[in-house]
Every structure is written in C-alpha cells, then in structure tokens.
Scaffold this motif. Structure first.
Motif, short mmCIF file in Angstrom:
data_model
loop_
_atom_site.label_atom_id
_atom_site.label_comp_id
_atom_site.label_asym_id
_atom_site.label_seq_id
_atom_site.Cartn_x
_atom_site.Cartn_y
_atom_site.Cartn_z
N ILE A 18 0.86 -1.18 0.00
CA ILE A 18 0.00 0.00 0.00
C ILE A 18 0.89 1.23 0.00
N THR A 19 0.71 2.12 -0.97
CA THR A 19 1.49 3.36 -1.03
C THR A 19 0.73 4.53 -0.42
N SER A 20 -0.61 4.46 -0.39
CA SER A 20 -1.40 5.45 0.33
C SER A 20 -2.78 4.87 0.62
N ASP A 21 -3.36 5.33 1.71
CA ASP A 21 -4.69 4.89 2.10
C ASP A 21 -5.44 6.10 2.64
N ALA A 22 -6.21 6.74 1.78
CA ALA A 22 -6.98 7.93 2.14
C ALA A 22 -8.39 7.49 2.54
N LYS A 23 -8.65 7.47 3.82
CA LYS A 23 -9.95 7.01 4.31
C LYS A 23 -11.06 8.02 4.09
N GLN A 24 -10.72 9.26 3.82
CA GLN A 24 -11.71 10.32 3.58
C GLN A 24 -11.37 11.08 2.29
N ALA A 25 -11.13 10.35 1.20
CA ALA A 25 -10.81 10.98 -0.09
C ALA A 25 -12.03 11.70 -0.64
N ASP A 26 -11.79 12.77 -1.35
CA ASP A 26 -12.86 13.55 -1.99
C ASP A 26 -13.52 12.70 -3.07
N ALA A 27 -14.80 12.41 -2.89
CA ALA A 27 -15.51 11.53 -3.81
C ALA A 27 -15.95 12.23 -5.10
N SER A 28 -15.61 13.50 -5.27
CA SER A 28 -15.96 14.15 -6.53
C SER A 28 -15.24 13.48 -7.70
N ASP A 29 -14.10 12.81 -7.43
CA ASP A 29 -13.39 12.13 -8.52
C ASP A 29 -14.05 10.82 -8.93
N ILE A 30 -15.12 10.42 -8.24
CA ILE A 30 -15.93 9.29 -8.68
C ILE A 30 -17.40 9.71 -8.82
N GLY A 31 -17.59 11.01 -9.06
CA GLY A 31 -18.91 11.53 -9.37
C GLY A 31 -19.82 11.81 -8.19
N LEU A 32 -19.27 11.84 -6.97
CA LEU A 32 -20.08 12.05 -5.78
C LEU A 32 -19.63 13.31 -5.04
N SER A 33 -19.87 14.45 -5.64
CA SER A 33 -19.46 15.72 -5.05
C SER A 33 -20.05 15.88 -3.64
N GLY A 34 -19.21 16.42 -2.75
CA GLY A 34 -19.65 16.67 -1.38
C GLY A 34 -19.59 15.45 -0.48
N LYS A 35 -19.10 14.32 -0.98
CA LYS A 35 -19.00 13.10 -0.18
C LYS A 35 -17.55 12.65 -0.13
N THR A 36 -17.29 11.65 0.68
CA THR A 36 -15.96 11.06 0.76
C THR A 36 -16.05 9.55 0.55
#
Length: 125
Positions: free
Chosen positions: A28-46
C-alpha cells in the motif's frame, strides 16, 4: 502509464487486500480514508481510496457501496498522461467521447473517455 482500477465494497476490502497483496507481492502506497468523492462523481462526499504498487503495476482501490453515477465504476483502467488537454484533443479527434471532465480530482486533473466499441478508461495528469 496504466493503472488498474478496482471497485470494492467496504465489507470485502480487507479480504481483497490480503489476497491481492499476497498474490502480487505489492504494498500500500497510500490509504486515504476520507478521499474527496468528486473524482468518482459524488461531489460533497468522501470515500476510501487505496493506492497500491506491485510488480504487476499500480492499482487504485475505490471502496464504495457500488451506487455510483454513470460513467463511474465502468472504467477499469486509468492512464497518467503528461498533458491532459492534449490527450483529450487527440482522443476526440479519433472518435472517443469525453463522458466526464476534465475535473480537478485526486491531486490532478482527470477525465473519463469512451472509445468506439465501448472501451471506457480514466485519464489524468
């Protein structure tokens, strides 16, 4: 530079990681548990985004409940490119359609393309 993109449910991610990392010898090189979900089409969510590296290449794990807006979840490959705008221009000139983006996502700019025949991928700089 391609990367595999895998969508996994929260209840299956730990088993998937044990199995996949055991098989690939990756880490694992990174584990973002609260990544911005706008990059998967879910603006305002994580969501949880896990980046892996292995001899098989890079893999991005998207931990979601599977309820994603079109076209997200259909792309299984991402490509890092030097110049996103040039890549999009070239793709469109050969018949590809931009389904989403370009948008600022995951530290860069990203878009989702669909080529004639149905192949869908994500490209980012």
């Amino acid at each position: 530079m391609p990367e595999n993109r895998v969508y996994v449910s929260p209840d299956a991610v730990n088993a998937f990681l044990r199995s996949y990392l055991g098989f690939t010898g990756g880490s694992i090189t990174s584990d973002a548990k609260q990544a911005d979900a706008s990059d998967i089409g879910l603006s305002g969510k994580t969501y949880r985004r896990i980046d892996l590296s292995s001899p098989f290449g890079k893999t991005v794990i998207m931990v979601t409940n599977g309820h994603l807006p079109y076209p997200f979840g259909r792309e299984v490959t991402g490509y890092q490119v030097a110049h996103l705008s040039d890549t999009l221009r070239k793709a469109k000139s050969t018949g590809a359609k931009v389904l989403w983006g370009p948008e600022r996502a995951a530290g860069g700019n990203s878009a989702i393309l669909r080529f004639p025949g149905g192949y869908t991928c994500e490209v980012h700089d």
